[in-house]
Write a protein that holds these residues in place. Structure first.
Motif, PDB file in Angstrom:
ATOM      1  N   ASN A  11     -14.202 -10.502   9.388  1.00 45.96           N
ATOM      2  CA  ASN A  11     -14.563  -9.172   9.895  1.00 45.96           C
ATOM      3  C   ASN A  11     -15.890  -9.194  10.653  1.00 45.96           C
ATOM      4  O   ASN A  11     -16.443  -8.144  10.972  1.00 45.96           O
ATOM      5  N   GLU A 126     -10.345  -1.921  -0.867  1.00 45.18           N
ATOM      6  CA  GLU A 126     -10.319  -1.462   0.516  1.00 45.18           C
ATOM      7  C   GLU A 126     -11.121  -0.173   0.679  1.00 45.18           C
ATOM      8  O   GLU A 126     -11.792   0.026   1.703  1.00 45.18           O
ATOM      9  N   TYR A 129     -14.740  -1.011   0.905  1.00 47.39           N
ATOM     10  CA  TYR A 129     -15.034  -1.562   2.229  1.00 47.39           C
ATOM     11  C   TYR A 129     -15.099  -0.453   3.283  1.00 47.39           C
ATOM     12  O   TYR A 129     -16.040  -0.406   4.093  1.00 47.39           O
ATOM     13  N   ALA A 134     -19.390  -1.887   0.571  1.00 48.10           N
ATOM     14  CA  ALA A 134     -19.139  -3.332   0.514  1.00 48.10           C
ATOM     15  C   ALA A 134     -18.913  -3.775   1.944  1.00 48.10           C
ATOM     16  O   ALA A 134     -17.950  -3.340   2.588  1.00 48.10           O
ATOM     17  N   LYS A 135     -19.800  -4.611   2.456  1.00 48.31           N
ATOM     18  CA  LYS A 135     -19.695  -5.015   3.857  1.00 48.31           C
ATOM     19  C   LYS A 135     -18.519  -5.958   4.091  1.00 48.31           C
ATOM     20  O   LYS A 135     -18.027  -6.081   5.212  1.00 48.31           O
ATOM     21  N   ALA A 136     -18.090  -6.631   3.049  1.00 42.43           N
ATOM     22  CA  ALA A 136     -16.899  -7.470   3.107  1.00 42.43           C
ATOM     23  C   ALA A 136     -16.298  -7.502   1.712  1.00 42.43           C
ATOM     24  O   ALA A 136     -17.005  -7.320   0.714  1.00 42.43           O
ATOM     25  N   ILE A 137     -14.992  -7.727   1.640  1.00 43.64           N
ATOM     26  CA  ILE A 137     -14.309  -7.799   0.350  1.00 43.64           C
ATOM     27  C   ILE A 137     -13.458  -9.065   0.321  1.00 43.64           C
ATOM     28  O   ILE A 137     -13.025  -9.578   1.356  1.00 43.64           O
TER      29      ILE A 137
END
Length: 277
Positions: A11, A126, A129, A134-137
């Protein structure tokens, strides 16, 4: 000070390839250990709800004087929080414990596939995110068949899969799946809890480079593309583990180490591990 390379996740989030892990560090010692890690040069800290030391990580971040965007913080969802509503509450507690408005990466710690529905849990992930908290999961300890379910039944692909990887457990199949689907591999137990450090092949390669077996093993991970975060509360060992960018293993070295694989796990098998505290 060595410059740690970043890996770009699927991402666009950039994660330092070398970090510092706080697994099994006493909560009372975590703040000081992480502050020392920051002094050595680490900027990527890997914790989890299960470890019970998120608060110490957050205190270290607050006291370090580092800007928030200089530090990459990962945490993980506990096994007793797979229900989406419980997961949301647990995630709120993680941010509260860390004293942060967001984490850089948040993972499902174990699939627990025979006792929970991790696809439903991923729906909550999700949401974290999409909210920007959460900047990435991603996931941890997922096998290819678990990842296939997420691919088929969900919208946002995991950015990483954190799995046990070391020279005695090279995880070629899981890593290949990740590479094919743009899921970065993070390696926990990168030196097999010390088991590989006396291996004659690794000792020989270390001597040829004037390095320690731990440094050679970590370098093997880095050159393969793994993201690693060795743990030590000893300052000299922290420095040793960080000093892995001034040399390079040959193609033969890499192959010799990879050939040590014996599918030996130091931790649980993700297909059978279903412990919920």
């Amino acid at each position: 000070m060595s410059t740690v390379p970043n890996i770009s996740l699927n991402n666009g989030v950039e994660i330092p390839q070398l970090g510092y892990g706080v697994f099994q560090i006493d909560p009372a010692e975590t703040k000081d250990a992480v502050l020392q890690a920051f002094e050595v040069g680490y900027r990527h800290i890997d914790t989890a709800q299960m470890y019970g030391n998120e608060k110490g990580v957050g205190e270290a971040v607050a006291e370090s004087g580092l800007d928030r965007d200089e530090v990459f913080i990962t945490s993980k969802l506990n096994n007793n929080a797979h229900d989406p509503e419980v997961a949301a509450q647990a995630f709120d507690r993680t941010l509260e414990e860390l004293g942060l408005e967001h984490v850089d990466l948040f993972l499902i710690h174990w699939p627990l596939a025979t006792v929970t529905n991790f696809v439903e849990t991923w729906g909550a992930m999700e949401d974290f995110y999409r909210s920007g908290r959460a900047k990435a999961i991603g996931v941890s300890n997922f096998q290819p068949h678990h990842l296939n379910r997420l691919h088929a039944e969900t919208t946002i692909p995991p950015a990483v899969n954190q799995i046990e990887v070391h020279p005695y457990l090279t995880q070629d199949e899981v890593r290949a799946y990740g590479a094919e689907h743009d899921i970065a591999t993070e390696a926990w137990s990168p030196i097999a809890q010390g088991l590989v450090l006396d291996d004659p092949t690794i000792v020989r390669i270390a001597e040829s480079h004037g390095r320690t077996p731990a440094q050679v093993t970590l370098r093997w991970h880095l050159q393969r593309g793994d993201i690693v975060f060795p743990k030590s509360v000893t300052r000299s060992r922290m420095e040793e583990n960080f000093d892995v960018f001034g040399f390079e293993l040959s193609t033969v070295d890499l192959a010799d180490i990879s050939e040590l694989n014996r599918d030996h796990r130091t931790g649980p098998d993700p297909d059978t591990f279903n412990k919920i505290p």
